[in-house]
Design an enzyme around this catalytic site. Structure first.
Site, PDB file in Angstrom:
ATOM      1  CG  ASP A  33      -2.009   1.033   1.214  1.00  0.00           C
ATOM      2  OD1 ASP A  33      -2.310   1.589   0.135  1.00  0.00           O
ATOM      3  OD2 ASP A  33      -2.576   1.296   2.287  1.00  0.00           O
ATOM      4  CB  SER A 120      -4.610 -10.604   3.660  1.00  0.00           C
ATOM      5  OG  SER A 120      -5.670  -9.682   3.623  1.00  0.00           O
TER       6      SER A 120
END
Length: 167
Positions: A33, A120
């Site tokens: 991110d 994740s």
């Protein structure tokens, strides 16, 4: 759809859309991110802020789309993966939804190629082996008339070897 697996940096991939493993705030963070926000520049953050103002962020398993800013890709599809909670919080279904909703968003925008990171498996702690199986199975089962190529971009050797083994 043609599925490929590479080891590398998703911010450097030449493809129509890259997927960002975002957080619910859409304001950037660590890992992939942070790398995507840094590589893409302020245009990504500005569009993420506009999305937040419109709908209040992005829920786990859902996806939104922005420009890719300064990167080689055209678009970034931001999806929020689940945090691992021992498998007791419907994490597998939430992770599967990340892939499905990202693929659907790519189709809705007429994008023929998409690259996924290992959603994740970093700070969110999802077991890499289980995440790889879910990612590959979900994409392999997805039917698309628009998407021609799906690329899994593995940042580390462990994920790369797992994806290779399960393909």
């Amino acid at each position: 759809m043609k599925i490929k697996i590479i080891k590398g940096d998703i911010t450097q991939v030449e493809i129509e859309a890259i997927v960002n493993a975002a957080n619910t705030s859409l304001l950037g963070g660590g890992g992939v991110d942070g790398a995507i926000h840094k590589a893409g520049g302020k245009a990504i953050l500005e569009e993420c802020i506009a999305i937040r103002n419109r709908q209040g962020g992005c829920n786990v398993g859902e996806a939104v789309i922005t420009t890719a800013g300064n990167m080689k890709a055209n678009k970034v599809i931001h999806t929020v993966g689940p945090r691992w909670n021992g498998g007791n919080s419907n994490e597998a279904e939430k992770l599967k939804n990340c892939y499905i909703n990202s693929l659907q968003l790519a189709e809705q925008n007429g994008l023929k190629s998409i690259a996924f990171p290992n959603i994740s498996t970093g700070i969110y702690g999802y077991p890499k082996e289980q995440a790889a199986r879910i990612a590959l199975k979900t994409v392999e089962e997805y039917q698309s008339e628009i998407i021609e190529e799906v690329l899994f971009v593995c940042f580390d050797e462990e994920n790369y070897l797992l994806y290779q083994a399960y393909q």
